[in-house]
Design an enzyme around this catalytic site. Structure first.
Site, PDB file in Angstrom:
ATOM      1  N   ASP A  30       0.921  -1.418   0.225  1.00 37.31           N
ATOM      2  CA  ASP A  30       0.197   0.300   0.117  1.00 37.31           C
ATOM      3  C   ASP A  30       1.244   1.706  -0.081  1.00 37.31           C
ATOM      4  O   ASP A  30       1.500   1.087   0.500  1.00 37.31           O
ATOM      5  CB  ASP A  30      -1.057  -0.373   1.051  1.00 37.31           C
ATOM      6  CG  ASP A  30      -2.108   0.805   1.553  1.00 37.31           C
ATOM      7  OD1 ASP A  30      -2.447   1.412   0.466  1.00 37.31           O
ATOM      8  OD2 ASP A  30      -1.550   1.759   2.639  1.00 37.31           O
TER       9      ASP A  30
ATOM     10  N   ASP B 110      -0.246   5.336   1.273  1.00 35.45           N
ATOM     11  CA  ASP B 110      -0.537   6.706   2.079  1.00 35.45           C
ATOM     12  C   ASP B 110       0.008   5.941   3.878  1.00 35.45           C
ATOM     13  O   ASP B 110      -1.038   4.152   3.604  1.00 35.45           O
ATOM     14  CB  ASP B 110      -1.530   6.989   2.174  1.00 35.45           C
ATOM     15  CG  ASP B 110      -1.520   7.596   0.528  1.00 35.45           C
ATOM     16  OD1 ASP B 110      -0.485   8.943   0.945  1.00 35.45           O
ATOM     17  OD2 ASP B 110      -2.544   7.692  -0.339  1.00 35.45           O
TER      18      ASP B 110
END
Length: 217
Positions: free
Chosen positions: A12, A14
């Site tokens: 991922d 953020d």
């Protein structure tokens, strides 16, 4: 403590590789204040999800075109600022260690392509060649589509990958894909029970293990 053998790594962005908290919180707080919605409630829901998913949740009465317009404006607002964007401790060096070791790496993010590229650059991180932004999946997190696509781009099964995630929606997505899932940061909930966890990437090593790789730290 982690000790995982995998054929590919799925990240991922953020909260996992990039700390964009200041920009994200400022944008969604302004949105909540303008709409009379508690910003804390918005932030609790929005983390790890596509902007359009959050707009659909909080403004279901609007027609689709208006929802899309608001989501696009919020993304543009976030994209306009690179201040307060930093790497999660050790993330840049860890990604480079993986790539230098020949580990297949993919970025799977709920952010649009241009926003993701800008944040990775602002935080000093190398953008993997395999990249799944929000535009490339029909169903965003918590659906597993993004992680399944990321693994497919790497030419491996998701079940042979390790996924690094920080938010509830993303963790659900990674787990549903079958990837060995590692929680990055402090989030704790039912979904994190029994999962590996790291606070950052400093000290994590990468070594060949047959046709795969052992990630340990």
């Amino acid at each position: 403590m982690i000790d995982i053998v995998a054929s590919g790594v799925l990240f991922d962005m953020d909260g996992t590789l990039v700390d964009s908290t200041a920009v994200v919180e400022a944008t969604w707080t302004r949105f909540g204040q303008d709409r009379g919605i508690d910003p804390a409630e918005i932030l609790a829901f929005s983390h790890g999800r596509q902007a359009i998913s959050t707009i659909e949740h909080f403004l279901p009465e609007l027609d689709r075109d208006e929802q899309l317009r608001i989501a696009a404006a919020l993304v543009a607002e976030e994209s306009a600022s690179s201040e307060g964007i930093f790497e999660i401790p050790g993330a840049a060096a860890f990604v480079d260690r993986l790539l230098d070791a020949g580990v297949p790496v993919a970025l799977v993010t709920s952010a649009p392509r241009d926003l993701a590229a800008g944040r990775m650059a602002a935080a000093g991180l190398t953008m993997p060649t395999a990249f799944v932004p929000s535009e490339d999946v029909e169903h965003g997190k918590p659906h597993p589509d993004g992680y399944l696509r990321g693994a497919a781009l790497l030419g491996v099964e998701a079940t042979d990958c390790v996924a690094f995630e920080d938010a509830p929606a993303g963790l659900e997505s990674a787990i549903a894909s079958g990837a060995t899932t590692v929680v990055v940061g402090p989030h704790e909930s039912d979904v994190t029970a029994g999962l590996y966890r790291v606070s950052g990437y400093e000290g994590i090593t990468v070594e060949p293990e047959g046709s795969a790789f052992r990630i340990r730290g």
